[in-house]
Design a protein around this motif. Structure first.
Motif, mmCIF file in Angstrom:
data_model
loop_
_atom_site.group_PDB
_atom_site.id
_atom_site.type_symbol
_atom_site.label_atom_id
_atom_site.label_comp_id
_atom_site.label_asym_id
_atom_site.label_seq_id
_atom_site.Cartn_x
_atom_site.Cartn_y
_atom_site.Cartn_z
ATOM 1 N N SER A 81 0.714 -1.223 -0.039
ATOM 2 C CA SER A 81 0.141 -0.040 0.098
ATOM 3 C C SER A 81 0.876 1.307 0.040
ATOM 4 N N ASP A 82 0.050 2.320 -0.288
ATOM 5 C CA ASP A 82 1.053 3.633 -0.399
ATOM 6 C C ASP A 82 1.614 3.774 1.205
ATOM 7 N N ASN A 83 2.843 4.389 0.874
ATOM 8 C CA ASN A 83 3.503 4.835 2.250
ATOM 9 C C ASN A 83 4.083 3.693 2.916
ATOM 10 N N SER A 84 4.310 2.527 2.317
ATOM 11 C CA SER A 84 4.695 1.210 2.794
ATOM 12 C C SER A 84 6.156 1.456 3.063
ATOM 13 N N VAL A 85 6.628 0.693 4.004
ATOM 14 C CA VAL A 85 8.173 0.502 4.065
ATOM 15 C C VAL A 85 8.397 -1.064 4.104
ATOM 16 N N ASN A 132 10.513 5.757 -2.948
ATOM 17 C CA ASN A 132 10.380 5.153 -4.433
ATOM 18 C C ASN A 132 9.091 5.588 -4.776
ATOM 19 N N VAL A 133 8.878 6.266 -5.862
ATOM 20 C CA VAL A 133 7.758 6.561 -6.241
ATOM 21 C C VAL A 133 7.006 5.591 -7.612
ATOM 22 N N ILE A 134 5.921 4.955 -7.240
ATOM 23 C CA ILE A 134 5.768 3.883 -8.439
ATOM 24 C C ILE A 134 4.481 4.511 -9.176
ATOM 25 N N ASN A 135 4.679 4.635 -10.404
ATOM 26 C CA ASN A 135 3.451 5.020 -11.349
ATOM 27 C C ASN A 135 3.194 3.883 -12.166
ATOM 28 N N ILE A 136 1.931 3.380 -11.815
ATOM 29 C CA ILE A 136 1.051 2.261 -12.792
ATOM 30 C C ILE A 136 0.125 2.972 -13.873
ATOM 31 N N VAL A 137 0.330 2.825 -15.101
ATOM 32 C CA VAL A 137 -0.475 3.571 -15.947
ATOM 33 C C VAL A 137 -1.259 2.617 -16.810
ATOM 34 N N GLY A 143 -6.921 5.873 -25.882
ATOM 35 C CA GLY A 143 -5.893 6.734 -25.592
ATOM 36 C C GLY A 143 -6.285 7.195 -24.070
ATOM 37 N N ASN A 144 -7.296 6.922 -23.341
ATOM 38 C CA ASN A 144 -7.677 7.114 -22.054
ATOM 39 C C ASN A 144 -6.694 6.132 -21.161
ATOM 40 N N GLN A 145 -6.273 7.137 -19.827
ATOM 41 C CA GLN A 145 -5.351 6.382 -19.095
ATOM 42 C C GLN A 145 -6.329 6.383 -17.539
ATOM 43 N N THR A 146 -5.456 5.260 -16.850
ATOM 44 C CA THR A 146 -5.897 5.326 -15.527
ATOM 45 C C THR A 146 -4.324 5.139 -14.820
ATOM 46 N N THR A 147 -4.249 5.958 -13.881
ATOM 47 C CA THR A 147 -2.853 6.012 -13.236
ATOM 48 C C THR A 147 -3.045 5.790 -11.780
ATOM 49 N N ASP A 148 -2.222 4.739 -11.164
ATOM 50 C CA ASP A 148 -1.948 4.560 -9.855
ATOM 51 C C ASP A 148 -0.530 4.908 -9.312
ATOM 52 N N THR A 149 -0.651 5.936 -8.404
ATOM 53 C CA THR A 149 0.708 6.309 -8.003
ATOM 54 C C THR A 149 0.789 5.878 -6.595
ATOM 55 N N ARG A 150 2.000 5.409 -5.867
ATOM 56 C CA ARG A 150 2.176 5.104 -4.498
ATOM 57 C C ARG A 150 3.674 5.335 -4.195
ATOM 58 N N THR A 151 4.001 5.618 -3.145
ATOM 59 C CA THR A 151 5.246 5.530 -2.713
ATOM 60 C C THR A 151 5.628 4.620 -1.665
ATOM 61 N N ILE A 152 6.821 4.025 -1.791
ATOM 62 C CA ILE A 152 7.321 2.778 -1.184
ATOM 63 C C ILE A 152 8.766 3.141 -0.795
ATOM 64 N N PHE A 216 18.197 -7.941 24.841
ATOM 65 C CA PHE A 216 17.047 -7.303 24.044
ATOM 66 C C PHE A 216 17.524 -7.075 22.491
ATOM 67 N N PHE A 217 16.655 -6.750 21.726
ATOM 68 C CA PHE A 217 16.577 -6.368 20.148
ATOM 69 C C PHE A 217 15.560 -5.877 19.692
ATOM 70 N N ALA A 218 15.812 -5.201 18.769
ATOM 71 C CA ALA A 218 14.529 -4.419 18.032
ATOM 72 C C ALA A 218 14.286 -4.983 16.506
ATOM 73 N N LYS A 219 13.039 -4.652 16.148
ATOM 74 C CA LYS A 219 12.670 -5.135 14.893
ATOM 75 C C LYS A 219 12.036 -3.795 14.080
ATOM 76 N N ASP A 220 12.416 -3.101 13.303
ATOM 77 C CA ASP A 220 11.602 -2.115 12.631
ATOM 78 C C ASP A 220 10.593 -2.327 11.802
ATOM 79 N N THR A 221 9.976 -1.255 11.324
ATOM 80 C CA THR A 221 8.808 -1.538 10.391
ATOM 81 C C THR A 221 8.961 -2.089 9.167
ATOM 82 N N ALA A 222 10.387 -2.042 8.624
ATOM 83 C CA ALA A 222 10.460 -2.763 7.528
ATOM 84 C C ALA A 222 11.029 -4.129 7.509
ATOM 85 N N GLY A 223 10.947 -4.715 8.664
ATOM 86 C CA GLY A 223 11.496 -5.914 9.061
ATOM 87 C C GLY A 223 12.644 -6.145 9.337
#
Length: 298
Positions: A81-85, A132-137, A143-152, A216-223
Motif C-alpha cells: 500500500s501507499d507509504n509502506s516501508v 520510491n515513487v511507483i507509477n502504474i499507467v 488513449g484514455n489512461q488510468t494511473t495509480d501512484t504510490r510511494t514505497i 534485548f533487540f529491536a525489529k523496525d517497520t521494514a522488518g
C-alpha cells in the motif's frame, strides 16, 4: 500490410479514417460500406513500385470489434500500500486491467508490462534505497489512461537499541529504559535466555531489583532485525551507614559522614543509599548511627 487497429462507436459503420495500417508506403484502398456494422472489408493496394503494383487484403492484428468508449481503464492492483516501508529490494506488482473497448498497454514507471488475455499482469520492480515513487499507467485503445501512484520506502538498515543506565553495579534497584533510533518494536528477557519475537515487548522502564542479565533487540517497520544485545546488572544490598560503599560499617564511614556534614568533599564517591533516616541526605544522624554500630551499642 497489417491493419493495426480501428476505433468506432457502437452502432456506427467503419470508415477509412478509423483504420491504422503498417507495412506499406503508398496506399490505395477500396471500402465496402454495405458490410454489417462493426465489420471490416478493405482491399489495400501497395503502389510503392509502379512496375510491380499488387493488391493485398489487409489482416487485423487484434480482431476486436470495438464499442463506444465510455470511460477509463479499470485497474485492480495487488502490491504494498501507499507509504509502506519494506526491506525487500524487489517490489512484486500484480493485478488486472479491463476496459470496455480494449486495453492498449500498461506501464510501471515507464516499463512496458504484458497484459494477458484475461486482463491479468505481473511485474517485478527493483527498488532503490530510500523513497520510491511507483507509477502504474493503463491505456485503452482510445488513449484514455488510468494511473495509480504510490510511494514505497526501501529500508535495509537495522535499528539500534540502547539501554539506560548501562549494565553495571547498582544499590537497591535500577529502572532500565530501552530506546531505538527509529520506529521499532523492542523484545527483551531478564532470565539469560535470548529473546525472540515471542518474548516480552518493551513498553515501560524495566525494574531490576536483583542481579539480572538483560537481553534485548529491536525489529523496525521494514522488518529489519538487529542482533541481540546484553547488559548485566549487579544489584548490591543497601547497608545502612556504609557511606564508603565497601560493604562494612566502620570508622571510615563515620569520617566520610563528618566530612559531608562539615562541607568537605570526600576523596571517594559517597554511597547515597547508606542514608539511615530516609531523608535522602548524609548528615548527623548517619554519624551517630555509624558510631553506635562501631561501638556495638546498636
Amino acid at each position: 500490410p497489417v491493419i493495426k487497429k480501428f476505433v468506432n462507436g457502437t452502432g456506427k459503420k467503419i470508415y477509412p479514417g478509423d483504420i491504422q495500417w503498417s507495412g506499406i508506403s503508398n496506399v490505395q484502398y477500396t471500402y465496402d460500406d454495405d458490410y454489417d456494422v462493426g465489420k471490416i472489408c478493405f482491399t489495400i493496394q501497395d503502389n510503392s513500385d509502379a512496375d510491380e503494383a499488387n493488391t493485398i487484403t489487409g489482416t487485423i492484428e487484434d480482431p476486436v470489434v470495438l464499442g463506444e468508449d465510455v470511460g477509463q481503464p479499470v485497474m485492480s492492483i495487488s502490491t504494498l500500500s501507499d507509504n509502506s516501508v519494506t526491506n525487500n529490494n524487489t517490489l512484486n506488482i500484480s493485478g488486472t486491467v479491463t476496459d470496455n473497448i480494449g486495453v492498449q498497454g500498461l506501464t510501471v514507471n515507464g516499463n512496458s508490462v504484458t497484459v494477458n488475455t484475461d486482463g491479468s499482469f505481473s511485474f517485478a520492480l527493483l527498488l532503490k534505497d530510500g523513497s520510491n515513487v511507483i507509477n502504474i499507467v493503463a491505456t485503452d485503445l482510445a488513449g484514455n489512461q488510468t494511473t495509480d501512484t504510490r510511494t514505497i520506502t526501501l529500508d535495509t538498515t537495522g535499528p539500534v537499541t540502547t539501554a539506560s543506565p548501562v549494565g553495571g553495579s547498582y544499590y537497591g534497584s535500577v529502572h532500565v529504559t530501552l530506546s531505538t533510533n527509529e520506529q521499532a518494536t523492542i523484545y527483551y528477557t531478564t532470565n539469560w535466555a535470548d529473546p525472540t519475537e515471542s518474548s516480552s515487548v518493551y513498553i515501560d522502564p524495566i525494574s531490576i531489583a536483583a542481579n539480572a542479565t538483560l537481553k534485548f533487540f529491536a525489529k523496525d517497520t521494514a522488518g529489519n532485525v538487529e542482533a541481540v544485545k546484553t547488559a548485566v546488572y549487579v544489584i548490591k544490598n543497601i547497608l545502612k551507614g556504609d557511606i564508603t560503599g565497601d560493604g562494612a560499617v566502620d570508622l571510615a564511614d563515620a569520617v566520610m559522614a563528618m566530612q559531608v556534614l562539615s562541607g568537605v568533599t570526600p576523596a571517594q564517591p559517597i554511597n547515597k543509599y547508606a542514608d539511615v533516616d530516609g531523608d535522602g541526605r548524609i548528615g548527623l544522624q548517619e554519624v551517630i548511627y555509624i558510631l553506635q554500630e562501631v561501638a556495638g551499642v546498636r
